[in-house]
Design an enzyme around this catalytic site. Structure first.
Site, short mmCIF file in Angstrom:
data_model
loop_
_atom_site.label_atom_id
_atom_site.label_comp_id
_atom_site.label_asym_id
_atom_site.label_seq_id
_atom_site.Cartn_x
_atom_site.Cartn_y
_atom_site.Cartn_z
N TYR A 163 -0.85 7.35 5.73
CA TYR A 163 0.51 6.99 6.17
C TYR A 163 1.10 7.93 7.21
O TYR A 163 1.72 7.46 8.18
CB TYR A 163 1.43 6.86 4.95
N GLU A 217 1.46 1.67 -4.57
CA GLU A 217 -0.01 1.71 -4.52
C GLU A 217 -0.58 2.75 -5.47
O GLU A 217 -1.69 2.58 -5.99
CB GLU A 217 -0.46 1.94 -3.08
#
Length: 398
Positions: A95, A137
């Site tokens: 990310y 997640e």
């Protein structure tokens, strides 16, 4: 929670970024892959070439930015995307890479219009959005049936239709990426899920990952999934053709654990008042077939309406399997539409469906759009229509 100043700036600049969204994400992918070519082993090369991934990323980030102060309203979409990310093994460390290159792309495309305040606000906004995905997640990684990609042996490969191959695979013990042994009998498969295949196609310089739906929720024979050969143009079919042409019984494939939130409403399976309507086209029948199997096994008394569309009889997938399950149900309507014969699964047919109904739809994007638009126009409630489009979704990876 993002600061009030960030919220104000982001919401004020969303229209500008919408105008330049695809340009920004195109620059983003170009720069990111130049700096991190290893990520080409995660991101879908075909969708990159066709521009689908650029559009999907822009849509995802901008939708989240619009709802930055109430991201909870996007939870269903975020969850759906997070399933894809977990299946692709996108990890928290990916990310910051995405965020860094996305902000650089915004600067590059907007130029002097990207003031320091705007860049600071969008950096904070991205971090907020990323943290939501990472948190969701994390829970999915904790619950996955096995970690990473594991080796499976192909024990059966049959033609489900002229362009669809059905694979059955069983785990190769002690061959997972993280040294774990997979007990097939303990796998809890759910109708509507998909697995992700990790391949090294002969015609690509990179590892390629693709999602394929389970056509059975049973684990008795192994994990069963179907692959349609895609020959639409030079950008399609990299993995599907590889699986069709080169992967045979006895070969090994790498799979990540089943994922996805396209599933039967568990509260309705055992009741008989609201009929189950299963609508699919082409290879979209794959998850729908597993739902039919599950429903008939759990409660064959529930009324079932089955509708399937494809090009012609040769392309009619899993015909025998569908008939076998339908014969076990007590109340059935079966409808088959062959496009080449001028038979259309359209709004006129949708108008014959009862209300209320529990409706599940799967197929190509154009098919999905037609079905959803038709059902909405006919006042079927949002909660009663469930769907899984076969094609790229809003996602950072898939």
């Amino acid at each position: 929670m993002a600061s009030p100043q960030t919220l104000a700036i982001v919401k004020a600049t969303v229209p500008v970024l919408e105008e330049h969204g695809t340009a920004i994400t195109t620059v983003f992918y170009k720069n990111m892959f130049a700096a991190h070519p290893e990520l080409l082993d995660i991101f879908n090369e075909t969708n990159q070439k066709l521009g689908r991934q650029q559009t999907a990323l822009a849509t995802t980030v901008l939708a989240a930015a619009k709802h930055l102060d109430k991201l909870a309203v996007l939870l269903p979409q975020v969850t759906q995307i997070s399933h894809k990310h977990r299946a692709l093994q996108i990890l928290p460390e990916h990310y910051p890479i995405v965020g860094r290159h996305l902000i650089v792309a915004i600067k590059e495309v907007l130029g002097e219009a990207a003031t320091d305040d705007i860049i600071t606000a969008w950096t904070e906004a991205y971090d907020e959005i990323a943290s939501v995905f990472i948190q969701i997640e994390h829970g999915m990684y904790q619950e996955e049936m096995w970690q990473g990609f594991a080796a499976f042996t192909v024990v059966e490969k049959v033609a489900a239709a002229t362009d669809i191959a059905a694979f059955t695979v069983v785990p190769v013990h002690d061959q997972s990426e993280r040294g774990q042994e997979i007990d097939l009998s303990k796998l809890n498969l759910t109708a509507g899920q998909y697995i992700t295949v990790k391949t090294d196609p002969k015609d690509s310089d990179h590892i390629a990952l693709r999602h394929y739906s389970l056509y059975s929720a049973s684990n008795e024979k192994g994990i069963q999934f179907a692959v349609r050969r895609d020959n639409r143009n030079e950008h399609h079919g990299l993995v599907s053709n590889y699986l069709h042409d080169y992967v045979e019984i006895g070969d090994t494939v790498l799979l990540s654990a089943p994922a996805g939130d396209f599933a039967l409403n568990q509260d309705l399976i055992q009741q008989n008042e609201i009929p189950l309507v299963l609508v699919s086209a082409g290879v979209g029948v794959t998850p729908i077939l597993s739902m039919l199997e599950t429903q008939v096994a759990a409660n064959p008394k529930r009324p079932i309406i089955w509708a399937y569309a494809c090009q012609n009889e040769a392309h009619h997938a899993f015909a025998a399997e569908v008939d076998e399950f339908l014969e076990k149900a007590e109340t059935v309507e079966k409808h088959v539409f062959y496009f080449e014969s001028g038979q259309l699964l359209d709004e006129a047919w949708l108008a014959t469906l009862p209300k209320p109904a529990d409706i599940y739809v799967c197929g190509s994007m154009p098919f999905m759009e037609s079905m959803i638009d038709g059902l909405v126009a006919l006042d079927h409630g949002v909660d009663s229509v469930h769907y899984e489009p076969f094609g790229p979704k809003m996602s950072l990876g898939g």
